[in-house]
Design a protein around this motif. Structure first.
Motif, PDB file in Angstrom:
ATOM      1  N   ALA A   1      -0.232  14.973  -8.554  1.00 44.17           N
ATOM      2  CA  ALA A   1      -0.788  13.740  -8.044  1.00 44.17           C
ATOM      3  C   ALA A   1      -2.171  13.983  -7.389  1.00 44.17           C
ATOM      4  N   LEU A   2      -2.116  15.215  -6.677  1.00 41.15           N
ATOM      5  CA  LEU A   2      -3.499  15.740  -5.957  1.00 41.15           C
ATOM      6  C   LEU A   2      -4.497  16.176  -6.933  1.00 41.15           C
ATOM      7  N   GLN A   3      -3.772  16.802  -8.058  1.00 38.72           N
ATOM      8  CA  GLN A   3      -4.815  17.245  -9.049  1.00 38.72           C
ATOM      9  C   GLN A   3      -5.462  16.050  -9.889  1.00 38.72           C
ATOM     10  N   SER A   4      -4.697  14.905  -9.878  1.00 35.53           N
ATOM     11  CA  SER A   4      -5.077  13.629 -10.489  1.00 35.53           C
ATOM     12  C   SER A   4      -6.205  13.071  -9.638  1.00 35.53           C
ATOM     13  N   TRP A   5      -6.228  13.616  -8.145  1.00 36.19           N
ATOM     14  CA  TRP A   5      -7.203  12.820  -7.382  1.00 36.19           C
ATOM     15  C   TRP A   5      -8.579  13.866  -7.529  1.00 36.19           C
ATOM     16  N   GLY A   6      -8.550  14.888  -8.277  1.00 35.87           N
ATOM     17  CA  GLY A   6      -9.699  15.709  -8.541  1.00 35.87           C
ATOM     18  C   GLY A   6      -9.651  17.008  -7.894  1.00 35.87           C
ATOM     19  N   LEU A   7      -8.614  17.383  -6.957  1.00 39.62           N
ATOM     20  CA  LEU A   7      -8.387  18.704  -6.121  1.00 39.62           C
ATOM     21  C   LEU A   7      -8.106  19.605  -7.429  1.00 39.62           C
ATOM     22  N   ASP A   8      -8.715  20.738  -7.075  1.00 37.03           N
ATOM     23  CA  ASP A   8      -8.739  21.907  -8.014  1.00 37.03           C
ATOM     24  C   ASP A   8      -7.487  22.651  -7.682  1.00 37.03           C
TER      25      ASP A   8
ATOM     26  N   ILE B   1      11.017  18.446   1.729  1.00 42.23           N
ATOM     27  CA  ILE B   1      11.232  17.826   0.423  1.00 42.23           C
ATOM     28  C   ILE B   1      11.455  18.974  -0.525  1.00 42.23           C
ATOM     29  N   SER B   2      12.079  18.671  -1.676  1.00 39.17           N
ATOM     30  CA  SER B   2      12.407  19.744  -2.553  1.00 39.17           C
ATOM     31  C   SER B   2      11.169  20.223  -3.175  1.00 39.17           C
ATOM     32  N   ARG B   3      11.299  21.586  -4.229  1.00 37.20           N
ATOM     33  CA  ARG B   3      10.267  22.083  -4.620  1.00 37.20           C
ATOM     34  C   ARG B   3       9.848  21.171  -5.929  1.00 37.20           C
ATOM     35  N   ALA B   4      10.678  20.463  -6.538  1.00 42.38           N
ATOM     36  CA  ALA B   4      10.398  19.638  -7.522  1.00 42.38           C
ATOM     37  C   ALA B   4       9.302  18.368  -7.061  1.00 42.38           C
ATOM     38  N   ALA B   5       9.671  18.078  -6.114  1.00 37.16           N
ATOM     39  CA  ALA B   5       8.824  16.694  -5.229  1.00 37.16           C
ATOM     40  C   ALA B   5       7.503  17.572  -4.848  1.00 37.16           C
ATOM     41  N   ILE B   6       7.389  18.670  -4.444  1.00 41.40           N
ATOM     42  CA  ILE B   6       5.994  19.484  -4.531  1.00 41.40           C
ATOM     43  C   ILE B   6       5.290  19.349  -5.715  1.00 41.40           C
ATOM     44  N   SER B   7       6.125  19.841  -6.577  1.00 45.47           N
ATOM     45  CA  SER B   7       5.304  19.900  -7.850  1.00 45.47           C
ATOM     46  C   SER B   7       4.723  18.633  -8.290  1.00 45.47           C
ATOM     47  N   LYS B   8       5.444  17.425  -8.062  1.00 41.30           N
ATOM     48  CA  LYS B   8       5.265  16.207  -8.338  1.00 41.30           C
ATOM     49  C   LYS B   8       3.828  15.860  -7.654  1.00 41.30           C
ATOM     50  N   HIS B   9       4.037  16.072  -6.242  1.00 43.60           N
ATOM     51  CA  HIS B   9       2.598  15.893  -5.322  1.00 43.60           C
ATOM     52  C   HIS B   9       1.610  16.640  -5.849  1.00 43.60           C
TER      53      HIS B   9
ATOM     54  N   MET C   1       0.989  -1.079  -0.070  1.00 48.11           N
ATOM     55  CA  MET C   1      -0.209  -0.050  -0.113  1.00 48.11           C
ATOM     56  C   MET C   1       0.720   1.245  -0.052  1.00 48.11           C
ATOM     57  N   LYS C   2       0.549   2.030  -0.805  1.00 49.02           N
ATOM     58  CA  LYS C   2       1.289   3.398  -0.930  1.00 49.02           C
ATOM     59  C   LYS C   2       1.011   4.539   0.280  1.00 49.02           C
ATOM     60  N   ASP C   3       2.033   5.114   0.727  1.00 44.54           N
ATOM     61  CA  ASP C   3       2.071   5.937   1.697  1.00 44.54           C
ATOM     62  C   ASP C   3       1.552   7.302   1.159  1.00 44.54           C
ATOM     63  N   HIS C   4       0.455   8.003   1.505  1.00 43.19           N
ATOM     64  CA  HIS C   4       0.114   8.922   1.160  1.00 43.19           C
ATOM     65  C   HIS C   4       0.203  10.070   2.150  1.00 43.19           C
ATOM     66  N   SER C   5       0.986  10.013   3.497  1.00 42.80           N
ATOM     67  CA  SER C   5       1.008  11.020   4.164  1.00 42.80           C
ATOM     68  C   SER C   5       1.528  12.343   3.651  1.00 42.80           C
ATOM     69  N   THR C   6       2.558  12.419   3.041  1.00 46.34           N
ATOM     70  CA  THR C   6       3.101  13.745   2.306  1.00 46.34           C
ATOM     71  C   THR C   6       1.968  14.428   1.631  1.00 46.34           C
ATOM     72  N   ARG C   7       1.294  13.800   0.865  1.00 43.61           N
ATOM     73  CA  ARG C   7       0.174  14.434   0.155  1.00 43.61           C
ATOM     74  C   ARG C   7      -1.013  14.832   0.962  1.00 43.61           C
ATOM     75  N   LEU C   8      -1.295  14.214   1.798  1.00 40.63           N
ATOM     76  CA  LEU C   8      -2.357  14.550   2.643  1.00 40.63           C
ATOM     77  C   LEU C   8      -1.727  15.619   3.842  1.00 40.63           C
ATOM     78  N   ALA C   9      -0.626  15.648   3.968  1.00 38.16           N
ATOM     79  CA  ALA C   9      -0.027  17.100   4.520  1.00 38.16           C
ATOM     80  C   ALA C   9       0.082  18.087   3.886  1.00 38.16           C
ATOM     81  N   LEU C  10       0.091  18.086   2.468  1.00 35.03           N
ATOM     82  CA  LEU C  10       0.281  18.977   1.621  1.00 35.03           C
ATOM     83  C   LEU C  10      -1.344  19.446   1.523  1.00 35.03           C
ATOM     84  N   VAL C  11      -2.226  18.786   1.355  1.00 42.90           N
ATOM     85  CA  VAL C  11      -3.968  19.072   1.503  1.00 42.90           C
ATOM     86  C   VAL C  11      -3.917  19.937   2.680  1.00 42.90           C
TER      87      VAL C  11
END
Length: 73
Positions: free
Chosen positions: A42-49, A31-39, A1-11
């Motif tokens: 991913a959040l946009q692919s989850w449907g977040l605007d 994490i780096s700015r590049a990693a933020i961009s990737k996250h 199972m994938k760990d989504h803790s960073t993405r959830l913290a970002l939200v």
């Protein structure tokens, strides 16, 4: 199972509806700015605007109220 803790913290950080720079978000999450961009992508692919504005950073289209277990109890 994938760990989504960073993405959830970002939200959670973006939930106030204000703009946050990629640099500040990266520093807060260790994490780096590049990693933020990737996250963000991913959040946009989850449907977040999420908006990105040059010189301002990232922001949700509108403020988001997250569920809180303590408040619910």
């Amino acid at each position: 199972m994938k760990d989504h803790s960073t993405r959830l913290a970002l939200v959670a950080m973006l939930s106030d509806g204000k703009f946050h720079s990629g640099e500040a978000l990266g520093e807060s999450l260790g994490i780096s700015r590049a990693a933020i961009s990737k996250h963000i992508k991913a959040l946009q692919s989850w449907g977040l605007d999420i908006f990105r504005v040059q010189g301002k950073g990232y922001s949700l289209a509108s403020k988001l109220e997250l569920l809180d277990c303590d408040k619910i109890s």
